[in-house]
Design a protein around this motif. Sequence first.
Motif, PDB file in Angstrom:
ATOM      1  N   THR A 240      -0.974   5.032   7.007  1.00 30.50           N
ATOM      2  CA  THR A 240      -1.548   4.186   5.860  1.00 30.50           C
ATOM      3  C   THR A 240      -3.140   3.589   6.008  1.00 30.50           C
ATOM      4  O   THR A 240      -3.250   3.696   7.061  1.00 30.50           O
ATOM      5  CB  THR A 240      -0.476   3.221   5.480  1.00 30.50           C
ATOM      6  OG1 THR A 240      -1.375   2.201   3.814  1.00 30.50           O
ATOM      7  CG2 THR A 240      -0.942   1.461   6.574  1.00 30.50           C
ATOM      8  N   GLY A 241      -3.616   3.942   5.076  1.00 28.07           N
ATOM      9  CA  GLY A 241      -5.375   3.665   4.818  1.00 28.07           C
ATOM     10  C   GLY A 241      -6.272   4.383   4.425  1.00 28.07           C
ATOM     11  O   GLY A 241      -5.537   5.111   3.613  1.00 28.07           O
TER      12      GLY A 241
ATOM     13  N   ARG B 245      -9.865  14.227  -5.282  1.00 29.21           N
ATOM     14  CA  ARG B 245      -9.591  13.911  -4.526  1.00 29.21           C
ATOM     15  C   ARG B 245      -8.176  13.778  -3.731  1.00 29.21           C
ATOM     16  O   ARG B 245      -7.011  12.978  -4.789  1.00 29.21           O
ATOM     17  CB  ARG B 245     -10.430  12.581  -3.978  1.00 29.21           C
ATOM     18  CG  ARG B 245     -10.148  12.030  -2.376  1.00 29.21           C
ATOM     19  CD  ARG B 245      -8.773  11.291  -2.735  1.00 29.21           C
ATOM     20  NE  ARG B 245      -9.521  10.579  -1.108  1.00 29.21           N
ATOM     21  CZ  ARG B 245      -8.075   9.788  -1.286  1.00 29.21           C
ATOM     22  NH1 ARG B 245      -6.871   9.447  -1.155  1.00 29.21           N
ATOM     23  NH2 ARG B 245      -8.314   8.896   0.972  1.00 29.21           N
TER      24      ARG B 245
ATOM     25  N   GLY C 119      -2.980   6.900  -3.630  1.00 29.82           N
ATOM     26  CA  GLY C 119      -4.000   7.347  -2.732  1.00 29.82           C
ATOM     27  C   GLY C 119      -5.152   5.958  -3.499  1.00 29.82           C
ATOM     28  O   GLY C 119      -4.963   5.236  -2.873  1.00 29.82           O
TER      29      GLY C 119
ATOM     30  N   ASP D  87       0.958  -1.388   0.089  1.00 31.88           N
ATOM     31  CA  ASP D  87      -0.215   0.209   0.316  1.00 31.88           C
ATOM     32  C   ASP D  87       0.652   1.326  -0.195  1.00 31.88           C
ATOM     33  O   ASP D  87       2.547   1.203  -0.406  1.00 31.88           O
ATOM     34  CB  ASP D  87      -1.121  -0.455   0.984  1.00 31.88           C
ATOM     35  CG  ASP D  87      -2.434   0.332   0.623  1.00 31.88           C
ATOM     36  OD1 ASP D  87      -2.849   1.636   0.714  1.00 31.88           O
ATOM     37  OD2 ASP D  87      -2.813  -0.588   0.999  1.00 31.88           O
ATOM     38  N   THR D  88      -0.481   1.967   1.032  1.00 33.79           N
ATOM     39  CA  THR D  88       1.279   3.329   0.081  1.00 33.79           C
ATOM     40  C   THR D  88       2.611   3.136   1.444  1.00 33.79           C
ATOM     41  O   THR D  88       2.512   2.207   2.393  1.00 33.79           O
ATOM     42  CB  THR D  88       0.134   4.622   1.634  1.00 33.79           C
ATOM     43  OG1 THR D  88      -1.109   5.124   0.505  1.00 33.79           O
ATOM     44  CG2 THR D  88       0.837   5.738   1.417  1.00 33.79           C
TER      45      THR D  88
ATOM     46  N   ASP E  16      -4.869  11.918   2.893  1.00 33.95           N
ATOM     47  CA  ASP E  16      -4.070  11.923   4.099  1.00 33.95           C
ATOM     48  C   ASP E  16      -2.388  12.126   3.803  1.00 33.95           C
ATOM     49  O   ASP E  16      -1.683  12.798   4.760  1.00 33.95           O
ATOM     50  CB  ASP E  16      -4.211  11.147   4.657  1.00 33.95           C
ATOM     51  CG  ASP E  16      -3.293  10.142   5.450  1.00 33.95           C
ATOM     52  OD1 ASP E  16      -4.259   9.206   3.783  1.00 33.95           O
ATOM     53  OD2 ASP E  16      -2.791   8.863   5.790  1.00 33.95           O
ATOM     54  N   SER E  17      -1.773  11.439   2.910  1.00 32.16           N
ATOM     55  CA  SER E  17      -0.040  11.281   2.635  1.00 32.16           C
ATOM     56  C   SER E  17       0.062  12.608   2.313  1.00 32.16           C
ATOM     57  O   SER E  17       1.359  12.214   2.631  1.00 32.16           O
ATOM     58  CB  SER E  17       0.263  10.071   1.882  1.00 32.16           C
ATOM     59  OG  SER E  17      -1.043   9.059   1.877  1.00 32.16           O
TER      60      SER E  17
ATOM     61  N   GLY F 170      -7.710   7.693   3.931  1.00 35.21           N
ATOM     62  CA  GLY F 170      -6.899   8.691   4.245  1.00 35.21           C
ATOM     63  C   GLY F 170      -7.449   9.464   4.758  1.00 35.21           C
ATOM     64  O   GLY F 170      -7.670  10.934   5.985  1.00 35.21           O
TER      65      GLY F 170
HETATM   66  C1  SD4 Z   1      -4.532   7.901   0.767  1.00 34.18           C
HETATM   67  N1  SD4 Z   1      -3.799   6.563   3.633  1.00 34.18           N
HETATM   68  O1  SD4 Z   1      -4.957   8.825   0.244  1.00 34.18           O
HETATM   69  C2  SD4 Z   1      -4.105   6.518   1.284  1.00 34.18           C
HETATM   70  C3  SD4 Z   1      -3.708   5.509   0.311  1.00 34.18           C
HETATM   71  C4  SD4 Z   1      -4.042   3.857   1.508  1.00 34.18           C
HETATM   72  O2  SD4 Z   1      -4.366   2.179   1.640  1.00 34.18           O
HETATM   73  O3  SD4 Z   1      -2.969   4.801   2.349  1.00 34.18           O
HETATM   74  N2  SD4 Z   1      -4.394   3.274   0.753  1.00 34.18           N
HETATM   75  O4  SD4 Z   1      -5.921   7.580   2.023  1.00 34.18           O
END
Ligand code: SD4
Length: 343
Positions: A253-254, A230, A222, A201-202, A233-234, A256
């Motif tokens: 991560t996750g 869009r 993202g 992932d990120t 958070d990253s 955002g």
């Molecule tokens: C986001 N946190 O753009 C990032 C993407 C990510 O699992 O980590 N996805 O929201």
Amino acid sequence: AQSRDYYSKWYYKMKRRNFLKNASLTGLGLAVAPAIASCETDDKKVKKSTGKTVVPVVVATWRFHNATKAAWEVLEKGGTSIDAIEAGCRVEEADLKNTTVGNGGAPDRDGNVTLDACIMSKDGGYGAVVCMENIAHPISVARKVMEETPHVLLAGKGAEQFAVEQGFKRENLLTEASKKAWEKWKVKSEYKPIINIENHDTIGMLAIDKNGDISGGCTTSGMAYKMSGRVGDSAVIGSGLFIDNTVGGATATGMGEEVLKTVGSFLIVELMRQGRTPQEACEEGVKRIVASNPNYQNFQVGYVALNKQGEYGCYCIHGGFGISKFQEGKQTYIDSKAYTKKG
Ligand code: SD4
């Protein structure tokens, strides 16, 4: 209680504005949260640091072993933490098989690959790009924003134009594989963020060099098939990443949107400043999200934190998240504990 049903709310808005043709979110947003343990943090459990400092060190979200190795190689030779971060993040940005970072990243729902990245230095410097297209190494552009401009954050076309002026090449970031997957997605146009995309992932990365100085970086394409424009958070300071050279750093991560709403990485660093260990601080960061969001079963957030002693912590909502670490010449993978205790 006020409804915080993320997916239902979103679906309603999308439908109303006709953004989403033939969309179906059936089955989402209906999950009922089971009874959960109290989200209060028990201050009696706060452990103090061992006091032993073990640097250099680098940690990163997920199984990004090649990235932490590249960062370690910089640190091992006595390089700075900011150079290590850039080198490490670039490895994932260049990996075409990683569909969540850089070149080869999944596109938005219109088929455009848009990238977010940020970097923070030991001096509190911050540079970021959001929604940038056609440039393969957003982490390096973010560093240029930090070092070469009077600004901290450039978006969209302006970021791309700046990158080209700085010598970065424009290239098509949509691989054949990502294009095919997007075309398949379009058939149903169902926006359904996946928890733990194949454990890749990120990438969020934190590094401390031999001088004890910490830097961090975070880079992503993202959420796959997000709305055009869009931003997650990253690349946002305090959310996807925060560094304070007197305390340590944290990255995420996750989902955002949830990290943004709780300013997660800043929260974790501030908790460490107040005496929490990195592990305790990460746990509190996740619990803040869970406490305000009955729909937490349907999305993932994972945090990793590092204090100035080189001690790490990590925590997530759902099992399956973990972190890569390089310290004392050894590469290790640490399976994160999870709020739902499935992992
Ligand atoms: C986001 N946190 O753009 C990032 C993407 C990510 O699992 O980590 N996805 O929201």
